[in-house]
Design a protein around this motif. Sequence first.
Motif, PDB file in Angstrom:
ATOM      1  N   VAL A  12      17.437  37.012  -0.992  1.00 10.74           N
ATOM      2  CA  VAL A  12      18.513  36.094  -1.111  1.00 10.74           C
ATOM      3  C   VAL A  12      19.840  36.887  -0.890  1.00 10.74           C
ATOM      4  O   VAL A  12      20.901  36.587  -0.142  1.00 10.74           O
ATOM      5  N   ASN A  13      19.976  38.142  -1.535  1.00 15.11           N
ATOM      6  CA  ASN A  13      21.117  38.880  -1.448  1.00 15.11           C
ATOM      7  C   ASN A  13      21.422  39.448   0.184  1.00 15.11           C
ATOM      8  O   ASN A  13      22.485  39.481   0.255  1.00 15.11           O
ATOM      9  N   MET A  18      24.409  38.835   5.401  1.00 18.68           N
ATOM     10  CA  MET A  18      24.197  38.492   6.769  1.00 18.68           C
ATOM     11  C   MET A  18      25.065  37.324   7.008  1.00 18.68           C
ATOM     12  O   MET A  18      25.721  37.276   8.081  1.00 18.68           O
ATOM     13  N   ILE A  19      25.261  36.365   6.273  1.00 15.53           N
ATOM     14  CA  ILE A  19      25.822  35.089   6.455  1.00 15.53           C
ATOM     15  C   ILE A  19      27.609  35.427   6.453  1.00 15.53           C
ATOM     16  O   ILE A  19      28.212  35.086   7.414  1.00 15.53           O
ATOM     17  N   LYS A  20      27.841  36.326   5.448  1.00 14.57           N
ATOM     18  CA  LYS A  20      29.245  36.853   5.272  1.00 14.57           C
ATOM     19  C   LYS A  20      29.624  37.555   6.824  1.00 14.57           C
ATOM     20  O   LYS A  20      30.703  37.407   6.953  1.00 14.57           O
ATOM     21  N   ARG A  21      28.661  38.389   7.319  1.00 13.35           N
ATOM     22  CA  ARG A  21      29.028  39.081   8.503  1.00 13.35           C
ATOM     23  C   ARG A  21      29.202  38.244   9.612  1.00 13.35           C
ATOM     24  O   ARG A  21      29.515  38.608  10.675  1.00 13.35           O
ATOM     25  N   HIS A  22      28.628  37.227   9.806  1.00 11.63           N
ATOM     26  CA  HIS A  22      28.372  36.256  10.852  1.00 11.63           C
ATOM     27  C   HIS A  22      29.214  34.915  10.863  1.00 11.63           C
ATOM     28  O   HIS A  22      28.538  33.868  11.757  1.00 11.63           O
ATOM     29  N   ASP A  35      14.129  31.028 -10.441  1.00  7.87           N
ATOM     30  CA  ASP A  35      14.158  32.352 -11.083  1.00  7.87           C
ATOM     31  C   ASP A  35      15.620  32.841 -10.347  1.00  7.87           C
ATOM     32  O   ASP A  35      15.420  33.505  -9.278  1.00  7.87           O
ATOM     33  N   ALA A  36      16.599  33.046 -10.930  1.00  6.08           N
ATOM     34  CA  ALA A  36      17.914  33.304 -10.262  1.00  6.08           C
ATOM     35  C   ALA A  36      18.141  34.857 -10.622  1.00  6.08           C
ATOM     36  O   ALA A  36      19.470  35.458 -10.856  1.00  6.08           O
ATOM     37  N   THR A  37      17.234  35.494 -11.580  1.00  5.78           N
ATOM     38  CA  THR A  37      17.497  37.038 -11.878  1.00  5.78           C
ATOM     39  C   THR A  37      17.625  37.789 -10.676  1.00  5.78           C
ATOM     40  O   THR A  37      17.244  37.935  -9.669  1.00  5.78           O
ATOM     41  N   GLU A  38      18.661  38.649 -10.790  1.00  8.75           N
ATOM     42  CA  GLU A  38      19.246  39.300  -9.919  1.00  8.75           C
ATOM     43  C   GLU A  38      19.624  38.889  -8.622  1.00  8.75           C
ATOM     44  O   GLU A  38      20.055  39.785  -7.575  1.00  8.75           O
ATOM     45  N   LEU A  84      14.262  32.079   3.569  1.00 14.15           N
ATOM     46  CA  LEU A  84      14.716  33.530   3.305  1.00 14.15           C
ATOM     47  C   LEU A  84      14.198  34.550   4.307  1.00 14.15           C
ATOM     48  O   LEU A  84      14.819  35.566   4.155  1.00 14.15           O
ATOM     49  N   ASP A  85      13.128  34.329   4.805  1.00 12.58           N
ATOM     50  CA  ASP A  85      12.602  35.417   5.852  1.00 12.58           C
ATOM     51  C   ASP A  85      13.164  35.176   7.064  1.00 12.58           C
ATOM     52  O   ASP A  85      12.383  35.569   7.897  1.00 12.58           O
TER      53      ASP A  85
END
Length: 237
Positions: A12-13, A18-22, A35-38, A84-85
């Motif tokens: 996710v991170n 990648m989204i922010k860069r593009h 599960d939103a952990t981390e 995600l992948d």
Amino acid sequence: MKWGTRYPALYVNRLWSMIKRHTKRPTRLVCFTDDATEVDAEVDTFPLPSIRIEDDIAFTPWRKLSLWQAPLADLAGDVLFLDLDIVITGDLDAIFDFRPGTFCVCENWTQLGQGIGNTSVFRWHVGKNTHIFDDFEKNGIAIRKKYGIEQVYISDVVDEMAFWPREWCVSFKHTLLPAWPLNFFRTPPLPDNTRIVAFTGKPDPDEAAIGKWPVNAPWKRIYKHVRSTPWIDEHWQ
């Protein structure tokens, strides 16, 4: 969407990075998860949307149909879904300008010319085509029996569908990987106009980057092989 344990928060991170860069426009990433952990604090997280679904397919791509309900968290208008992948390698803003208001999707790389989308990367309009969700909730068993795969179902019943330009969204395995036996000798290329590379099945991006293709039977190593692919690490971060 993130469920179970196959893809950790790292995926996710990195997707958010990648989204922010593009993208140049104001953009947010929403993650529906159990599960939103981390997960990066900049990512908006919500529980997995509810859906009436059989247990044996509850955590398969069939669950993506829950995105076709309305209301859906606080989302509105055209929304881009990314598995995600995937690895983002080019501009995403153009994806939002392409056929606004229309369901846009990859043409399934293994069924070209058959009018079937691959939902690794798709854009839908929240509030339109809610019958996709409603009908599945009412007749999920029959729909599953008829179509077998959720993306075949969507492709058949959505009101209008457009495919992304083929060079925008490619499959690592079906588009870029050299055919056997050249896959043993040539590194998969990255064409200049590619914006998103989808990793369907195996290998995952981290595996392909180091030339690892997990197989469940040793004899499959005869043809399931990928050379280490450095451009993955250049973009998947």
